[in-house]
Design a protein around this motif. Structure first.
Motif, mmCIF file in Angstrom:
data_model
loop_
_atom_site.group_PDB
_atom_site.id
_atom_site.type_symbol
_atom_site.label_atom_id
_atom_site.label_comp_id
_atom_site.label_asym_id
_atom_site.label_seq_id
_atom_site.Cartn_x
_atom_site.Cartn_y
_atom_site.Cartn_z
ATOM 1 N N TYR A 45 0.833 -1.204 0.000
ATOM 2 C CA TYR A 45 0.000 0.000 0.000
ATOM 3 C C TYR A 45 0.867 1.254 0.000
ATOM 4 C CZ TYR A 45 -3.530 3.408 1.425
ATOM 5 O OH TYR A 45 -4.354 4.506 1.479
ATOM 6 N N LYS A 104 4.001 1.677 -1.007
ATOM 7 C CA LYS A 104 4.767 1.867 -2.238
ATOM 8 C C LYS A 104 3.903 2.466 -3.347
ATOM 9 C CE LYS A 104 8.185 -1.746 -1.321
ATOM 10 N NZ LYS A 104 8.671 -3.102 -1.654
ATOM 11 N N ILE A 105 2.678 1.980 -3.470
ATOM 12 C CA ILE A 105 1.790 2.529 -4.498
ATOM 13 C C ILE A 105 1.390 3.955 -4.146
ATOM 14 C CG2 ILE A 105 -0.451 2.265 -5.632
ATOM 15 C CD1 ILE A 105 -0.179 -0.761 -5.183
ATOM 16 N N TYR A 106 1.081 4.181 -2.873
ATOM 17 C CA TYR A 106 0.671 5.512 -2.422
ATOM 18 C C TYR A 106 1.760 6.540 -2.701
ATOM 19 C CZ TYR A 106 -0.597 9.281 0.810
ATOM 20 O OH TYR A 106 -0.881 10.502 1.352
ATOM 21 N N GLY A 123 4.136 6.265 -4.811
ATOM 22 C CA GLY A 123 4.389 6.359 -6.241
ATOM 23 C C GLY A 123 3.640 7.523 -6.885
ATOM 24 N N GLU A 142 -3.892 -3.043 -2.767
ATOM 25 C CA GLU A 142 -3.349 -2.392 -3.962
ATOM 26 C C GLU A 142 -4.449 -1.678 -4.752
ATOM 27 O OE1 GLU A 142 -4.253 -6.650 -5.293
ATOM 28 O OE2 GLU A 142 -3.631 -5.558 -3.489
ATOM 29 N N LEU A 186 -4.314 2.332 -5.579
ATOM 30 C CA LEU A 186 -4.390 2.846 -6.950
ATOM 31 C C LEU A 186 -5.528 3.844 -7.105
ATOM 32 C CD1 LEU A 186 -3.765 -0.408 -9.027
ATOM 33 C CD2 LEU A 186 -2.319 1.634 -8.994
#
Length: 479
Positions: free
Chosen positions: A161, A163-165, A167, A218, A222
């Motif tokens: 969570y 890492k995507i946030y 990103g 995830e 996203l």
């Protein structure tokens, strides 16, 4: 097929969006320097409250959707990232405060050139901040979560969570920096409108990714990134279409030295204050993690609820910052005093009402997030009682901080917060919390109201002293 609570949340969000669109279209930007104060403060603050509450409502959709369809483990996994992401982001969110104060000062003192240079420095500064945060967040998420004693069963989900946030954190930075310009110029309505539209997208994508595509954390991460991108584009577009001195011309974007230094002078201490403030919360989260999955999930759900109360209180702090900044720069000192008293009074009433409501409706609210653990709901109610009921004290502390920043003092509130909030909580965890009789979640939660009260008293004393010096200095210059 949507469960009733999740579907109801979505319908309520859409209905609120329509109502807020009507409010936005009826009002124009506030003039902070003239007119009646009480009604002006309220008309300025209410859209900020709605913006903040809606932002949290849409963020809460992350927890609600994964909680309803993937269980309490995912609630804890997403919730466990909150303290550490806030810690990392807060340093640069402080720069957006510096940008807002700088714009407000330039407007109040009628320095057109300075205003132009400040506005065109803000956007590239936000992008650079976002890129830096992406690198830090993506590569340091798992080590930081391990340092916080995140349960192993939640660690992979929490790390994914984060890492995507991170990103897509650049979009968050752009929105916050540019929204700060609009608010400093008196426009709190457009940020509300844009956040409403992007938030609806967030809710729809949450349901699509998690329910439709079978994704987990995830999916909600996203959805958050995509919705933040929408709000960032909309707020930049609004600045490019203004017809006053606050207009942003993309071809003239440039980092100007003097405005950047002022943004850093005000923003870095504000960011450090937020980051250091978050360190104590990280330590509390790490201590909460030691009590196991049930308490972690309960704390995550309850913290998500009490964030709604804080959003209301923090809105008055933002009002205090910008109203104080414009009027102080214009030399309207009696008006500044009235602003201070009104903001302190309003935040007290709002905090008492909102805090009691969160506690009273706590059992029902917690069941929105947690459906498979009555014990977790009991632990969640403990946090709501000990944090939400005295939350108005935190509001007083934040308004006092905003008043200090509005007159250009940013180091003083940082130091006082470090001593009164961070220092007390860290010392408490290192000493009292280690005693068997006080080794409990209740002991940790008690540090919140205690640290707020001590810091508020220190902030008010500092404000009285610094404001007197500020007015004397400016009167001598004007003579």
């Amino acid at each position: 097929m949507l469960s009733q609570p999740a579907g109801w949340l979505f319908l309520v969000s859409i209905f609120n969006s329509w109502q807020i669109w009507v409010i936005v279209m009826k009002k124009s930007a506030n003039n902070m320097l003239t007119g009646p104060l009480f009604s002006g403060l309220l008309s300025y603050t209410v859209p900020i409250i709605l913006t903040s509450v809606l932002q949290l409502l849409f963020n809460a959709a992350d927890l609600v959707v994964v909680g309803r369809f993937r269980g309490s483990l995912t609630v804890g996994a997403v919730g466990a990232t909150g303290a550490i992401t806030t810690l990392i982001v807060n340093l640069f969110i402080g720069l957006s405060i510096g940008a807002g104060v700088s714009v407000a000062h330039a407007i109040g003192s009628r320095r057109t050139k300075t205003l132009h240079e400040t506005i065109h420095t803000v956007l590239p500064a936000s992008v650079i901040s976002g890129i830096f945060l992406t690198v830090v967040g993506v590569f340091c998420s798992e080590p930081l979560l391990r340092m916080m004693n995140t349960p192993e069963v939640q660690l992979p989900l929490s790390s994914l969570y984060m890492k995507i946030y991170f990103g897509g954190i650049t979009f968050t930075m752009v929105y916050n920096f540019c929204a700060a310009i609009l608010r400093a110029a008196g426009d709190t309505k457009k940020p509300l409108l844009y956040l409403t539209l992007s938030g609806c997208i967030n809710v729809v994508l949450n349901l699509l990714f998690v329910v439709g595509f079978g994704m987990s954390v995830e999916g909600v991460a996203l959805a958050t990134v995509i919705s933040q991108a929408v709000s960032a584009v909309l707020v930049v577009r609004a600045l490019t279409r203004r017809e006053d001195e606050c207009r942003l011309t993309l071809s003239q974007i440039h980092i100007y030295k003097a405005p950047l230094l002022k943004i850093l002078r005000i923003g870095v201490p504000a960011g450090l204050q937020g980051a250091l403030f978050s360190i104590s919360n990280v330590m509390i989260q790490a201590s909460i993690n030691s009590f196991g999955n049930t308490v972690v999930s309960a704390n995550a759900a309850a913290a998500n609820i009490d964030c709604f109360v804080y959003a209301i209180l923090d809105s008055f702090s933002q009002t205090a910052v910008n109203y104080t900044a414009q009027n102080a720069a214009a030399g309207k000192y009696q008006r500044v005093k009235k602003i201070s008293f009104l903001c302190l009074g309003c935040v007290t009433v709002a905090g008492l009402v909102a805090g009691f409501a969160a506690w009273f409706f706590g059992p029902w609210l917690l069941r929105i997030y947690i459906t498979d653990s009555p014990e977790a709901i009991e632990y969640g109610m403990i946090r709501l009682a000990m944090v939400c009921l005295p939350y108005f004290i935190c509001g007083l502390m934040d308004v006092a901080t905003g008043m200090l920043r509005g007159i250009g003092a940013s180091i003083t509130p940082m130091v006082l917060c470090v001593l009164g909030v961070c220092g007390l909580r860290i010392v408490w965890i290192a000493t009292v919390f280690r005693l068997p009789a006080f080794h409990s979640p209740q002991s940790l939660y008690f540090t919140y109201p205690l640290s707020w009260l001590i810091t508020f008293v220190l902030q008010i004393i500092a404000y009285v002293v610094i404001f007197r010096r500020y007015t004397r200095a400016h009167r001598m210059v004007s003579q």
